[in-house]
Every structure is written in structure tokens, then in C-alpha cells.
Design a protein around this motif. Sequence first.
Motif, PDB file in Angstrom:
ATOM      1  N   PHE A   1       8.127  14.104   5.647  1.00  0.00           N
ATOM      2  CA  PHE A   1       7.026  13.191   5.329  1.00  0.00           C
ATOM      3  C   PHE A   1       6.298  13.614   4.058  1.00  0.00           C
ATOM      4  O   PHE A   1       5.519  12.838   3.508  1.00  0.00           O
ATOM      5  N   CYS A   2       6.483  14.869   3.643  1.00  0.00           N
ATOM      6  CA  CYS A   2       5.761  15.282   2.425  1.00  0.00           C
ATOM      7  C   CYS A   2       6.763  15.613   1.323  1.00  0.00           C
ATOM      8  O   CYS A   2       6.566  16.528   0.540  1.00  0.00           O
TER       9      CYS A   2
ATOM     10  N   GLY B   1       7.233  14.183  -1.396  1.00  0.00           N
ATOM     11  CA  GLY B   1       6.717  13.950  -2.752  1.00  0.00           C
ATOM     12  C   GLY B   1       6.411  15.243  -3.490  1.00  0.00           C
ATOM     13  O   GLY B   1       6.528  15.322  -4.719  1.00  0.00           O
TER      14      GLY B   1
ATOM     15  N   HIS C   1      12.217  10.758  -1.172  1.00  0.00           N
ATOM     16  CA  HIS C   1      10.772  10.491  -1.060  1.00  0.00           C
ATOM     17  C   HIS C   1      10.527   8.978  -1.091  1.00  0.00           C
ATOM     18  O   HIS C   1       9.763   8.439  -0.300  1.00  0.00           O
ATOM     19  N   GLN C   2      11.239   8.289  -2.008  1.00  0.00           N
ATOM     20  CA  GLN C   2      11.071   6.836  -2.099  1.00  0.00           C
ATOM     21  C   GLN C   2      11.516   6.171  -0.792  1.00  0.00           C
ATOM     22  O   GLN C   2      10.878   5.235  -0.307  1.00  0.00           O
TER      23      GLN C   2
ATOM     24  N   ARG D   1      11.435   7.519   2.201  1.00  0.00           N
ATOM     25  CA  ARG D   1      10.400   7.797   3.223  1.00  0.00           C
ATOM     26  C   ARG D   1       9.244   6.812   3.051  1.00  0.00           C
ATOM     27  O   ARG D   1       8.792   6.191   4.013  1.00  0.00           O
TER      28      ARG D   1
ATOM     29  N   ARG E   1      -1.650   0.109  -1.596  1.00  0.00           N
ATOM     30  CA  ARG E   1      -0.952   1.136  -2.384  1.00  0.00           C
ATOM     31  C   ARG E   1       0.148   0.561  -3.271  1.00  0.00           C
ATOM     32  O   ARG E   1       1.029   1.288  -3.718  1.00  0.00           O
TER      33      ARG E   1
ATOM     34  N   TRP F   1       3.218   2.405  -5.795  1.00  0.00           N
ATOM     35  CA  TRP F   1       4.663   2.162  -5.699  1.00  0.00           C
ATOM     36  C   TRP F   1       5.236   1.869  -7.089  1.00  0.00           C
ATOM     37  O   TRP F   1       6.270   2.405  -7.482  1.00  0.00           O
TER      38      TRP F   1
ATOM     39  N   GLY G   1       5.443   4.903  -8.959  1.00  0.00           N
ATOM     40  CA  GLY G   1       6.598   5.631  -8.426  1.00  0.00           C
ATOM     41  C   GLY G   1       7.893   5.110  -9.013  1.00  0.00           C
ATOM     42  O   GLY G   1       8.780   5.892  -9.389  1.00  0.00           O
ATOM     43  N   MET G   2       8.027   3.793  -9.146  1.00  0.00           N
ATOM     44  CA  MET G   2       9.243   3.210  -9.738  1.00  0.00           C
ATOM     45  C   MET G   2       9.404   3.672 -11.186  1.00  0.00           C
ATOM     46  O   MET G   2      10.516   3.953 -11.639  1.00  0.00           O
TER      47      MET G   2
ATOM     48  N   HIS H   1      -0.338   9.120 -10.311  1.00  0.00           N
ATOM     49  CA  HIS H   1       0.217   8.951  -8.953  1.00  0.00           C
ATOM     50  C   HIS H   1      -0.597   9.762  -7.935  1.00  0.00           C
ATOM     51  O   HIS H   1      -1.008   9.258  -6.897  1.00  0.00           O
TER      52      HIS H   1
ATOM     53  N   LEU I   1      -3.232   8.575  -5.055  1.00  0.00           N
ATOM     54  CA  LEU I   1      -2.945   9.047  -3.697  1.00  0.00           C
ATOM     55  C   LEU I   1      -4.188   9.702  -3.104  1.00  0.00           C
ATOM     56  O   LEU I   1      -4.548   9.482  -1.949  1.00  0.00           O
TER      57      LEU I   1
ATOM     58  N   VAL J   1      -3.350   9.684   2.161  1.00  0.00           N
ATOM     59  CA  VAL J   1      -1.975   9.368   2.575  1.00  0.00           C
ATOM     60  C   VAL J   1      -2.049   8.352   3.715  1.00  0.00           C
ATOM     61  O   VAL J   1      -2.963   8.406   4.538  1.00  0.00           O
ATOM     62  N   THR J   2      -1.092   7.420   3.754  1.00  0.00           N
ATOM     63  CA  THR J   2      -1.068   6.389   4.797  1.00  0.00           C
ATOM     64  C   THR J   2      -1.083   7.005   6.194  1.00  0.00           C
ATOM     65  O   THR J   2      -0.331   7.943   6.472  1.00  0.00           O
TER      66      THR J   2
HETATM   67  C1  HEM Z   1       8.604  12.611  -9.926  1.00  0.00           C
HETATM   68  C2  HEM Z   1       8.543  11.771  -8.914  1.00  0.00           C
HETATM   69  C3  HEM Z   1       7.464  11.718  -7.824  1.00  0.00           C
HETATM   70  C4  HEM Z   1       6.518  12.656  -7.462  1.00  0.00           C
HETATM   71  C5  HEM Z   1       6.286  14.035  -8.059  1.00  0.00           C
HETATM   72  C6  HEM Z   1       5.738  12.076  -6.366  1.00  0.00           C
HETATM   73  C7  HEM Z   1       4.703  12.731  -5.682  1.00  0.00           C
HETATM   74  C8  HEM Z   1       4.095  12.235  -4.531  1.00  0.00           C
HETATM   75  C9  HEM Z   1       3.299  13.014  -3.597  1.00  0.00           C
HETATM   76  C10 HEM Z   1       2.990  14.520  -3.704  1.00  0.00           C
HETATM   77  C11 HEM Z   1       2.888  12.169  -2.617  1.00  0.00           C
HETATM   78  C12 HEM Z   1       2.062  12.580  -1.353  1.00  0.00           C
HETATM   79  C13 HEM Z   1       2.802  12.301  -0.032  1.00  0.00           C
HETATM   80  C14 HEM Z   1       4.209  12.862   0.035  1.00  0.00           C
HETATM   81  O1  HEM Z   1       4.404  14.037  -0.287  1.00  0.00           O
HETATM   82  O2  HEM Z   1       5.109  12.079   0.395  1.00  0.00           O
HETATM   83  C15 HEM Z   1       3.357  10.840  -2.952  1.00  0.00           C
HETATM   84  C16 HEM Z   1       3.093   9.678  -2.242  1.00  0.00           C
HETATM   85  C17 HEM Z   1       3.535   8.406  -2.604  1.00  0.00           C
HETATM   86  N1  HEM Z   1       4.539   8.121  -3.501  1.00  0.00           N
HETATM   87 FE1  HEM Z   1       5.363   9.458  -4.770  1.00  0.00          FE
HETATM   88  N2  HEM Z   1       6.186  10.795  -6.120  1.00  0.00           N
HETATM   89  C18 HEM Z   1       7.258  10.547  -6.971  1.00  0.00           C
HETATM   90  C19 HEM Z   1       8.033   9.399  -6.991  1.00  0.00           C
HETATM   91  C20 HEM Z   1       7.777   8.252  -6.255  1.00  0.00           C
HETATM   92  C21 HEM Z   1       8.630   7.077  -6.198  1.00  0.00           C
HETATM   93  C22 HEM Z   1       9.986   6.955  -6.906  1.00  0.00           C
HETATM   94  C23 HEM Z   1       7.977   6.140  -5.421  1.00  0.00           C
HETATM   95  C24 HEM Z   1       8.408   4.748  -5.077  1.00  0.00           C
HETATM   96  C25 HEM Z   1       8.946   3.891  -5.904  1.00  0.00           C
HETATM   97  C26 HEM Z   1       6.722   6.739  -4.971  1.00  0.00           C
HETATM   98  C27 HEM Z   1       5.740   6.110  -4.216  1.00  0.00           C
HETATM   99  C28 HEM Z   1       4.745   6.749  -3.518  1.00  0.00           C
HETATM  100  C29 HEM Z   1       3.765   6.111  -2.650  1.00  0.00           C
HETATM  101  C30 HEM Z   1       3.589   4.599  -2.415  1.00  0.00           C
HETATM  102  C31 HEM Z   1       3.018   7.147  -2.071  1.00  0.00           C
HETATM  103  C32 HEM Z   1       1.902   7.000  -1.016  1.00  0.00           C
HETATM  104  C33 HEM Z   1       2.517   7.367   0.322  1.00  0.00           C
HETATM  105  C34 HEM Z   1       1.571   7.324   1.494  1.00  0.00           C
HETATM  106  O3  HEM Z   1       0.437   6.854   1.328  1.00  0.00           O
HETATM  107  O4  HEM Z   1       2.002   7.756   2.593  1.00  0.00           O
HETATM  108  N3  HEM Z   1       6.655   8.025  -5.468  1.00  0.00           N
HETATM  109  N4  HEM Z   1       4.115  10.915  -4.113  1.00  0.00           N
END
Ligand code: HEM
Length: 352
Positions: free
Chosen positions: A41-42, A44, A107-108, A110, A121, A125, A128-129, A209, A213, A218-219
Motif C-alpha cells: 500500500f505504500c 509510492g 504503485h499506479q 495499487r 485526487r 493522478w 502521477g501520469m 505530488h 498528497l 492518503v485515501t
Molecule cells: C516517480 C514516481 C512516483 C512517486 C515517487 C510517487 C510517490 C507517491 C507516494 C510516496 C505516495 C503516498 C502513498 C503511497 O506510498 O502509495 C503516492 C500516492 C499517490 N500517487 Fe504516486 N508516485 C509516483 C507515481 C505515480 C503514478 C504513475 C500515479 C498514477 C498515474 C500516481 C498517483 C498517485 C495517487 C493518486 C496517490 C494518492 C493515493 C492515496 O491517496 O491513497 N503516482 N505517490
Amino acid sequence: MGTKAVTDIQAWLHERIPVSGVQLRELTNEPVPNHLKRWWFCLGGTPAYLFVVQIATGILLAFYYQPAPASAFESVRYITHDVTYGWYFRSLHKWSATFMIAAVILHQMRVYFTGAYRRPRELNWVIGMCLLMCTLLTGFTGYSLVFEQLSYWGATVAANICDAVPLLGHFLKQMLLAGDGYNERTLSRFYILHAAILPATITLLVVVHIALLRLHGVTELHFDDEEQPQHFNFFPDHLLTEITIGLVLMILLSVLATILPATLGPRADPLTTPEVIKPEWWFYVSFRWLKLFSLTFAVLSTGFIVAAMFLWPWIDSLLRRWTKQEEISVWIGVVATFLLIGFTVWEAVVTH
Ligand code: HEM
């Protein structure tokens, strides 16, 4: 050191950096939902950590790498065989790139399967893309820098794919190659993209990002075995989870770099097309798609799929309203995941 000296240093520091311990704790101590105790779940945090490994090892490689067709291949050979620990840092860079791309995709997935991209959010997204696109482009430009046969021919195929984009195609190809065809300026273009523009863009995007967040939190997910959603502190609990993941990754990367170090194929030869041209595994799915259809259809449909991925939070909301099916995205995601894995394995096992 006596307590008076420590207090004096604290006072000196506090006068120059006027942030109190309470303020710092407030900034870092975000309540984190309990499900983030499970690593999937983490996920990211994993690409964020691997990105730092990429920067550190990339800087070391940059001391020796030379971005010109006449010397690029020889400089990589020198790093691999002559520089002290050059093979190790090059191999770490390569394995960490592979892991970073895998971690971004997982991560995407998840985020997708838990519906964490839904209102409010959506913009995170989209960011993230952009991160996904930049990560894939960094992988592609890095692969091209080695100037082996497959680096050269891979870049040539990519330029021809750009050329097939309606209206903008020729311009894109020229931008990528720094001219109408591969020339002596092409490698420095790949290098500046790979080592400066893309890492700087990724850094900026990650900052936004994480800031978004942090603002949304977090959701929250609801689990049957939890009556009330439970939380724990970011600091030090979540930080310790991330540090553990980081240490396990560091060991894994080191072991892989040692037993399966980065190799070097034959030097690029613009006059001899290799019998088999394959990109790195993360482009297998697009490569298979290209082989199944005409170039123009494959390019247009890929553009359409990528645009739909960017707009997914809004498409999902419309689909849910029209079909009255709350979890329609899960079924679409399952089909997409099977296609992604199926096409990747298909491309991996066939020669052509
Ligand atoms: C270098 C790439 C990325 C990094 C370093 C990163 C980092 C993070 C971190 C640290 C979180 C906190 C929760 C977790 O660990 O899952 C997070 C959440 C999130 N990420 Fe990323 N991310 C990346 C790429 C992406 C991609 C490709 C997408 C989707 C297209 C995305 C969409 C989201 C969304 C919507 C959240 C909120 C999730 C929630 O509220 O539960 N991220 N990201």
C-alpha cells in the motif's frame, strides 16, 4: 559536551532557523491510515527512494561518460572494465532503473485498484501520469546512451515511430534526433534529457505530488476487520517502514549488481541492422502492439490509450454514472492488467 554548550548551540541554531520542535513535528507527523503498514500500500515511497539511488549512481557515472558517437561506447567500456568499482555503480544504476520502473507501475496499479485517484485526487493522478511518462522516457534515453547496436537501432525505431505521428511527427523526430537522422549531436541531446531535464522535471513533479498528497492525506480504505479506521504517526513509525524497505532494496540491488552485472553488447554500427531489435522490457507491450497493426494505427491507438489514462478519473466517474456499476473500473483494470502481462510475455518469448 556539557548541557550548557548544547543549549547554546540550540539557541544559536534557533535564532538563525526559527522553527520550533513542535512546528517540525506538526509538519511531519501526519496521521497515516493503518493499511500503509503493509508495503504494497505504500509502494509510492519505493520509486522515490530508487530515484535518489539513480541520482547518486548517475552522478558517479557522469564523471566518465562521454556523450559523442566517437567516444560513448569506449567510455562505457572503460567504466565497466577499468574504473575502480565502475562495474558496480553501472550495474546498480541499471538494476535500480528496472526496479524504479516496476515500482512506478505497481504503485499506479495499487492506486488504480483502490480507487485512490477519485475525487478530490484527480489532479494527483494526472501528475502521477506525468511521472510515469518521464520515468519511461528517462529509461529510454539512458538505454540509448550506451551506444551499443540495440541502443542505436532502438533510438532509430523510436524516431521512426515519432515520424508516424500525424502533423507533428517530423518535428518530433527532429527534436529527438537533433536533425533529420541520427547524427553526431544526437547523443548529447539524449544525455541532456537523461541527466538534466528529465531528472529535474521528475524532482519538481514528485514535490508537487507529495505536497498534494500531504494536503489531502492518503485515501482512507475500509476493511472488514477494522470497525473504525485506525491511524499511526508518520514520524517515526512510517519513516521506519520506508527505511526498512530502502535497506532491503539496497541489499537486493547490490546482490543483483554482483551476480548479474550490466553487460556491454556490440558497438553501434549504423550500416548493419541487427537481425533482432528489442527495446527494454518496459516497452515490450508497445512493441508487440506495433507489430500487430499498421504503424499509423498503432501510433494513433497508443496516443488514444495514453490520453484515456491521463483522463481516467473523469472517464471512470462518467462510466460509473452511466452503468450504475460502482466498481466497473476493477473489471477494466483486470482486463488491462492481463493484456499488459500477456503482451509483455508474448514479446519476451518470441524472437520477432
Ligand atoms: C516517480 C514516481 C512516483 C512517486 C515517487 C510517487 C510517490 C507517491 C507516494 C510516496 C505516495 C503516498 C502513498 C503511497 O506510498 O502509495 C503516492 C500516492 C499517490 N500517487 Fe504516486 N508516485 C509516483 C507515481 C505515480 C503514478 C504513475 C500515479 C498514477 C498515474 C500516481 C498517483 C498517485 C495517487 C493518486 C496517490 C494518492 C493515493 C492515496 O491517496 O491513497 N503516482 N505517490
